[in-house]
Design an enzyme around this catalytic site. Structure first.
Site, short mmCIF file in Angstrom:
data_model
loop_
_atom_site.label_atom_id
_atom_site.label_comp_id
_atom_site.label_asym_id
_atom_site.label_seq_id
_atom_site.Cartn_x
_atom_site.Cartn_y
_atom_site.Cartn_z
N ARG A 165 0.98 -1.44 -0.11
CA ARG A 165 0.08 0.23 -0.06
C ARG A 165 0.89 1.34 0.01
NH1 ARG A 165 -4.77 -2.12 4.05
NH2 ARG A 165 -6.13 -2.94 2.49
N GLY B 151 -14.18 -3.62 0.02
CA GLY B 151 -15.59 -3.13 0.31
C GLY B 151 -15.90 -2.05 -0.64
#
Ligand code: AMP
Length: 399
Positions: free
Chosen positions: A36, A380
């Site tokens: 990330r 999500g």
């Protein structure tokens, strides 16, 4: 319209960037996977290379609104500093994300450098999208940039509430890429459009399956959710994971698919074991002959082959959720076969998109992260995007 950071003049400006530095750490706090951080570098470098200050803000873990040293971003600042050393870019850590400490750190940061603020979620106001907290954060930059797709489906202070306080707001390169790939996959897909749905339960994915029923040509169902479909077809599923209260829904989804002319492919065989464990005590059975007391933990070889064939002959594939308990070596075959087929398909021109979360972890584990068209950084968020929902963190960037 959403502007990209690359189209904004950042020279001599402080750009407040929401990044996703929610990285995994071991018990000693060492970062076990810096993907990330590395993925956010293009946006960060686009600011510092053009003479701006990149003021970075992120959450890490779930400290629940209190200052918990376990969740400090300091180790992330140190890691980022190490990555920046060869580029000669200074990284400073501000031990607070708002107030005098943060404002002081930003004020003294030279142009062409980076400041990382302490964990936003040390303050309950972050997730509450508190107006005063938004204003306190907004004092730290001249321009707002969001590059944290993984939290773009949440209306938090740093992802949504803050944006309107800036005349200039934009998306970072990661979010631009997500919008490009996920957006075009649905808006204008190369057909046939195939969706692969897996993971543990149907319940979290009803809306996405519903949305896909109106856009896809074929939907492949694997993972724990397959057993609720099998039960809806009247089959015995032994002790496999079943959501009893979703059986009727599974029946409706199958009917909707039939009405819409969408092929909904449910597995024909499965690999069963007597318990939820990584055991050699497993065997392949037809879904019509799952013994009592046995649970299905992966799709079987016939299903694997059929799914791989569908993937290879698709125009576009969107994948969300593992085909089995891929965390167990004995039950990762289905997920691995799908990942391999995605890679093969990509090499022959199929557009392949992995929708974050466990499927992203699986393609990485099987060495295919670079062999697919796009791996979404948000589980999500990518699901909500595929459902056709507006993401608050993206809507807030519109000008
Ligand atoms: P989700 O978060 O709903 O995408 O589910 C991901 C999880 O589903 C993974 O941790 C898998 O181990 C689990 N899973 C996949 N297949 C099965 C299965 N047949 N039975 C139980 N869990 C499963």
């Amino acid at each position: 319209m959403i502007r990209s950071i690359t189209g904004i003049d950042v020279a001599g400006k402080r750009v407040l960037v929401r990044v996703d530095f929610n990285v995994p750490q071991d018990d000693s706090g060492a970062i076990t996977d810096d993907t990330r951080i590395v993925e956010s570098l293009p946006t960060i470098m686009s600011i510092v290379d053009r003479g701006g200050v990149a003021v970075l803000m992120s959450h890490l873990g779930r400290p629940k609104g209190t200052r918990d040293p376990k969740y400090t971003l300091r180790p992330v600042a140190e890691h980022l500093a190490a990555l920046m050393r060869s580029r000669g870019v200074a990284v400073n850590f501000a031990a607070e994300c708002t107030g005098a400490v943060a404002e002081g750190a930003v004020a003294k940061a030279p142009f062409g450098s980076i400041v990382l603020l302490e964990n936003l979620r040390f303050h309950a106001e972050e997730e509450a999208n508190d107006a005063a907290f938004c204003e306190a954060l907004a004092r730290l930059g001249d321009i707002y940039c969001n590059d944290a797709f993984g939290t773009a489906h949440r209306a938090h202070a740093s992802t949504a509430g803050i944006a309107h306080l800036f005349a200039e707001r934009c998306a970072g390169l990661l979010i631009m890429k997500e919008l490009e790939y996920l957006g075009s996959a649905l808006a204008n897909p190369k057909r046939p459009l195939v969706a692969i749905m897996g993971g543990s339960k149907i319940s979290g994915k009803i809306d996405v399956i519903n949305a896909l029923l109106s856009s896809c040509d074929t939907i492949l169902v694997g993972g724990g959710m397959m057993f609720t479909f099998l039960k809806a077809k009247g089959l015995n599923v032994g002790s496999s994971l079943v959501e009893e209260d979703r059986i009727e829904l599974a029946r409706e989804l199958m009917q909707r698919a039939a009405d819409a002319g969408v092929q909904l492919l449910i597995p024909t065989d499965t690999i069963v074991a007597p318990a939820f464990a990584d055991t050699t005590d497993n065997r392949i059975v037809s879904v019509e002959a799952i013994p009592d007391g046995m649970m299905g933990l992966d799709i079987g070889p016939d299903t694997q082959k059929r799914f791989a064939d569908v993937i290879r002959s698709a125009g576009t594939v969107v994948w969300n959720g593992p085909m089995g308990v891929f965390e167990f070596a004995h039950f990762q075959g289905g997920t691995r076969t799908v990942a391999d087929a995605m890679a093969d398909a990509t090499a022959s021109g199929v557009v392949t998109i992995v929708g974050g979360g466990d499927s992203a972890a699986a393609v990485t584990q099987f060495g295919h992260a670079k062999n697919v068209t796009h791996v979404s950084t948000g589980g999500g968020a990518s699901l909500e995007f595929l459902e056709g929902k507006a993401l608050p963190g993206v809507v807030a960037l519109e000008s």
